[in-house]
Design a protein around this motif. Structure first.
Motif, PDB file in Angstrom:
ATOM      1  N   SER A 134      -3.082   1.954  -3.763  1.00 53.51           N
ATOM      2  CA  SER A 134      -2.970   3.217  -2.688  1.00 53.51           C
ATOM      3  C   SER A 134      -4.193   3.544  -2.524  1.00 53.51           C
ATOM      4  CB  SER A 134      -2.330   4.205  -3.655  1.00 53.51           C
ATOM      5  OG  SER A 134      -2.527   5.415  -3.071  1.00 53.51           O
ATOM      6  N   VAL A 135      -4.671   3.594  -1.106  1.00 51.11           N
ATOM      7  CA  VAL A 135      -6.075   4.069  -0.623  1.00 51.11           C
ATOM      8  C   VAL A 135      -6.075   5.453  -0.866  1.00 51.11           C
ATOM      9  CG1 VAL A 135      -7.124   4.563   1.464  1.00 51.11           C
ATOM     10  CG2 VAL A 135      -5.860   2.441   1.191  1.00 51.11           C
ATOM     11  N   GLN A 136      -4.918   6.325  -0.787  1.00 48.73           N
ATOM     12  CA  GLN A 136      -4.922   7.581  -1.124  1.00 48.73           C
ATOM     13  C   GLN A 136      -5.515   8.010  -2.406  1.00 48.73           C
ATOM     14  OE1 GLN A 136      -3.810  10.123   1.078  1.00 48.73           O
ATOM     15  NE2 GLN A 136      -3.757  11.974  -0.414  1.00 48.73           N
TER      16      GLN A 136
ATOM     17  N   ASP B 163       1.526   5.691  -3.485  1.00 49.81           N
ATOM     18  CA  ASP B 163       1.360   7.006  -4.172  1.00 49.81           C
ATOM     19  C   ASP B 163       2.560   7.973  -3.447  1.00 49.81           C
ATOM     20  OD1 ASP B 163       0.062   8.569  -1.176  1.00 49.81           O
ATOM     21  OD2 ASP B 163      -0.375   6.410  -1.466  1.00 49.81           O
ATOM     22  N   LEU B 164       3.275   7.219  -2.297  1.00 48.56           N
ATOM     23  CA  LEU B 164       4.217   8.177  -1.743  1.00 48.56           C
ATOM     24  C   LEU B 164       5.778   7.727  -2.433  1.00 48.56           C
ATOM     25  CD1 LEU B 164       3.616   7.138   2.031  1.00 48.56           C
ATOM     26  CD2 LEU B 164       3.113   9.407   0.978  1.00 48.56           C
TER      27      LEU B 164
ATOM     28  N   GLU C 165      -4.374  -1.263  18.410  1.00 52.21           N
ATOM     29  CA  GLU C 165      -3.503  -2.597  18.094  1.00 52.21           C
ATOM     30  C   GLU C 165      -2.545  -2.387  19.443  1.00 52.21           C
ATOM     31  OE1 GLU C 165      -1.670  -2.523  14.246  1.00 52.21           O
ATOM     32  OE2 GLU C 165      -4.021  -1.674  13.532  1.00 52.21           O
TER      33      GLU C 165
ATOM     34  N   GLY D  80       0.169   0.765  10.817  1.00 54.62           N
ATOM     35  CA  GLY D  80       0.494   2.427  10.337  1.00 54.62           C
ATOM     36  C   GLY D  80       0.503   1.934   8.597  1.00 54.62           C
ATOM     37  N   VAL D  81       0.441   0.829   8.120  1.00 54.52           N
ATOM     38  CA  VAL D  81       0.682   0.439   6.733  1.00 54.52           C
ATOM     39  C   VAL D  81      -0.534   0.794   5.976  1.00 54.52           C
ATOM     40  CG1 VAL D  81       2.603  -1.312   6.978  1.00 54.52           C
ATOM     41  CG2 VAL D  81       0.201  -1.994   7.203  1.00 54.52           C
ATOM     42  N   GLY D  82      -1.876   0.750   6.683  1.00 56.83           N
ATOM     43  CA  GLY D  82      -3.052   1.150   5.985  1.00 56.83           C
ATOM     44  C   GLY D  82      -4.177   0.037   6.273  1.00 56.83           C
ATOM     45  N   LYS D  83      -3.805  -0.870   7.039  1.00 50.15           N
ATOM     46  CA  LYS D  83      -4.795  -1.945   7.012  1.00 50.15           C
ATOM     47  C   LYS D  83      -6.477  -1.607   7.178  1.00 50.15           C
ATOM     48  CE  LYS D  83      -2.856  -3.895  10.606  1.00 50.15           C
ATOM     49  NZ  LYS D  83      -1.695  -2.943  10.748  1.00 50.15           N
ATOM     50  N   SER D  84      -6.631  -0.631   8.349  1.00 48.62           N
ATOM     51  CA  SER D  84      -7.937  -0.041   8.465  1.00 48.62           C
ATOM     52  C   SER D  84      -8.399   0.626   7.203  1.00 48.62           C
ATOM     53  CB  SER D  84      -7.903   0.823   9.668  1.00 48.62           C
ATOM     54  OG  SER D  84      -7.500   0.001  10.735  1.00 48.62           O
ATOM     55  N   SER D  85      -7.302   1.626   6.549  1.00 52.39           N
ATOM     56  CA  SER D  85      -7.807   2.249   5.316  1.00 52.39           C
ATOM     57  C   SER D  85      -8.293   1.495   4.308  1.00 52.39           C
ATOM     58  CB  SER D  85      -6.666   3.182   4.872  1.00 52.39           C
ATOM     59  OG  SER D  85      -6.199   3.866   6.019  1.00 52.39           O
TER      60      SER D  85
ATOM     61  N   ASN E 239       1.008  -1.344  -0.025  1.00 54.09           N
ATOM     62  CA  ASN E 239       0.148   0.130  -0.109  1.00 54.09           C
ATOM     63  C   ASN E 239       1.091   1.252   0.088  1.00 54.09           C
ATOM     64  OD1 ASN E 239      -2.409   1.795   0.339  1.00 54.09           O
ATOM     65  ND2 ASN E 239      -2.216   1.779   2.470  1.00 54.09           N
ATOM     66  N   LYS E 240       0.260   2.369  -0.148  1.00 57.56           N
ATOM     67  CA  LYS E 240       1.009   3.813  -0.029  1.00 57.56           C
ATOM     68  C   LYS E 240       1.948   3.721  -1.277  1.00 57.56           C
ATOM     69  CE  LYS E 240       0.446   4.296   4.928  1.00 57.56           C
ATOM     70  NZ  LYS E 240       0.966   4.969   6.121  1.00 57.56           N
TER      71      LYS E 240
HETATM   72  N1  LIG Z   1      -0.148   8.419   1.564  1.00 53.25           N
HETATM   73  C1  LIG Z   1      -1.127   7.427   2.066  1.00 53.25           C
HETATM   74  N2  LIG Z   1      -1.343   7.386   3.141  1.00 53.25           N
HETATM   75  C2  LIG Z   1      -2.141   6.233   3.592  1.00 53.25           C
HETATM   76  C3  LIG Z   1      -2.671   5.126   2.515  1.00 53.25           C
HETATM   77  N3  LIG Z   1      -3.317   4.342   3.209  1.00 53.25           N
HETATM   78  C4  LIG Z   1      -3.359   4.720   4.442  1.00 53.25           C
HETATM   79  N4  LIG Z   1      -2.614   5.917   4.723  1.00 53.25           N
HETATM   80  C5  LIG Z   1      -2.568   6.644   6.101  1.00 53.25           C
HETATM   81  O1  LIG Z   1      -1.570   5.923   6.955  1.00 53.25           O
HETATM   82  C6  LIG Z   1      -2.044   6.068   8.289  1.00 53.25           C
HETATM   83  C7  LIG Z   1      -2.090   4.539   8.787  1.00 53.25           C
HETATM   84  O2  LIG Z   1      -3.448   4.168   8.331  1.00 53.25           O
HETATM   85  P1  LIG Z   1      -4.165   3.007   8.760  1.00 53.25           P
HETATM   86  O3  LIG Z   1      -5.395   2.558   8.031  1.00 53.25           O
HETATM   87  O4  LIG Z   1      -4.488   3.386  10.507  1.00 53.25           O
HETATM   88  O5  LIG Z   1      -3.209   1.758   9.080  1.00 53.25           O
HETATM   89  P2  LIG Z   1      -3.117   0.649  10.186  1.00 53.25           P
HETATM   90  O6  LIG Z   1      -2.547   0.917  11.515  1.00 53.25           O
HETATM   91  O7  LIG Z   1      -2.381  -0.372   9.207  1.00 53.25           O
HETATM   92  O8  LIG Z   1      -4.488   0.185  10.243  1.00 53.25           O
HETATM   93  C8  LIG Z   1      -3.208   7.201   7.915  1.00 53.25           C
HETATM   94  O9  LIG Z   1      -2.872   8.126   8.479  1.00 53.25           O
HETATM   95  C9  LIG Z   1      -3.849   6.754   6.588  1.00 53.25           C
HETATM   96  O10 LIG Z   1      -4.586   7.949   6.293  1.00 53.25           O
HETATM   97  C10 LIG Z   1      -2.107   5.459   1.068  1.00 53.25           C
HETATM   98  O11 LIG Z   1      -2.428   4.624   0.492  1.00 53.25           O
HETATM   99  N5  LIG Z   1      -1.332   6.320   1.113  1.00 53.25           N
END
Ligand SMILES: Nc1nc2c(ncn2[C@@H]2O[C@H](COP(=O)(O)OP(=O)(O)O)[C@@H](O)[C@H]2O)c(=O)[nH]1
Ligand SMILES: [Mg+2]
Ligand SMILES: [Zn+2]
Length: 295
Positions: free
Chosen positions: A144-146, A116-117, A192, A170-175, A113-114
């Motif tokens: 990329s969720v973003q 886009d960064l 978590e 922080g990798v974006g699981k919830s997103s 994921n991510k």
């Molecule tokens: N730039 C970017 N940020 C993302 C993306 N997906 C999630 N995030 C951000 O990463 C942070 C952690 O996301 P979260 O879904 O809480 O991660 P989790 O801890 O794995 O559940 C949040 O601030 C999201 O907005 C993405 O594809 N790109």
């Protein structure tokens, strides 16, 4: 009898999704079912609709697997979510997770994921890892969720599957989960850090999405030591690429044995040194074994 899937399990509540109408009923287990086993999210159940809201559970199908934390049965795919940065990619954690889920008979797939960064150099790095893991025998998807990219492919890939998410914080699981099911889940967010979220301690919820897919609202392990789940000797069975080779000794640990085809493959560049080194590290072996065959 009709077939359903337990998608909500909390305290005395059993939510059953009926495949026939896509509606959710309150499951009422018959005594003989309760005697046999506990019922978990992911359990396939058989029974009859008794009224508008209730489904009498007469029987339970045998589980193909069971993930303990969170408790979910019949997991088809574990989305092992990783990022190249924020947080930094950790291939040792990834390899541990792959080994553990393979061991639990829940097919792990790697989701970056991510994306886009990433700048040019980081995209090259991502492509390097993508190739490495595909060569090893894993499916790799990039999203990329973003930017909302990669989700059509991901949904298609997950058709008909019960899925859960794993990977570091922080990798974006919830997103990703929110994106897949199209609902923001802030209030059901699980902490978590403490693992005391409502759903880790008392229950789990699977959300229907796409074409016959379900995904868990609780994350899997964010850090893990494979040896917590299995004996050292078993780890070699869960490095997919190792299974392509037949060593002189069938129980070869690919460390000090003669005529080890796995080590030969590492030496020939058919198996990546990164993966082989992590194998040695997971089984607490002497890392100098890799030095002899990796330049
Ligand atoms: N730039 C970017 N940020 C993302 C993306 N997906 C999630 N995030 C951000 O990463 C942070 C952690 O996301 P979260 O879904 O809480 O991660 P989790 O801890 O794995 O559940 C949040 O601030 C999201 O907005 C993405 O594809 N790109
Ligand atoms: Mg989360
Ligand atoms: Zn060997």
């Amino acid at each position: 009898m009709k077939k359903g899937l337990v998608i909500d399990r909390e305290a005395q509540m059993i939510g059953v999704y009926l495949f026939e109408d896509g509606k959710t009923y309150r499951g009422i287990p018959r005594k003989k079912v309760l005697k046999k086993t506990k019922i978990y999210a992911g359990d396939y159940v058989l029974g009859e609709v008794v009224d508008q809201n209730s489904f009498a559970i007469e029987d339970l199908e045998e589980r193909k697997n069971f993930l303990v934390r969170p408790p979910v049965a019949n997991v088809d795919k574990v989305l092992v979510v990783m990022s190249i940065k924020m947080p930094e990619f950790d291939n040792f954690l990834l390899d541990n997770l792959l080994v553990v889920y393979e061991h639990l008979n829940a097919d792990p797939v790697i989701v970056f994921n991510k994306i886009d960064l990433l700048d040019q150099r980081e995209i090259k790095e991502l492509e390097k890892w993508e190739k490495l893991y595909k060569d090893a025998g894993y499916d790799v998807l990039k999203v990329s969720v973003q930017k909302n990219t990669g989700f059509e492919e991901l949904k298609k890939y997950l058709e008909g599957a019960i899925c859960v998410l794993a990977g570091p914080s922080g990798v974006g699981k919830s997103s990703i989960l929110s994106k897949l099911i199209g609902i923001q889940l802030e209030t059901r967010e699980v902490s978590e850090k403490t693992e005391r979220g409502r759903h880790t301690t008392t229950g789990v919820r699977l959300f229907p999405f796409g074409k016959g897919s379900f995904i868990g609202d609780t994350p899997g392990f964010s850090s893990v030591d494979a040896l917590y789940f299995m004996d050292k000797k078993e780890v070699r069975l869960y490095f997919r690429e190792f299974l392509r080779y037949r060593c002189k000794f069938p129980d070869c640990t690919h460390t000090r044995e003669p005529e080890c085809r796995v080590k030969e493959a590492v030496s020939a560049g058919e198996i990546s040194c990164e993966r082989y080194r992590n194998y040695l590290r997971i089984i607490r072996e002497d890392m100098s074994i890799a030095e002899e065959i990796c330049q």
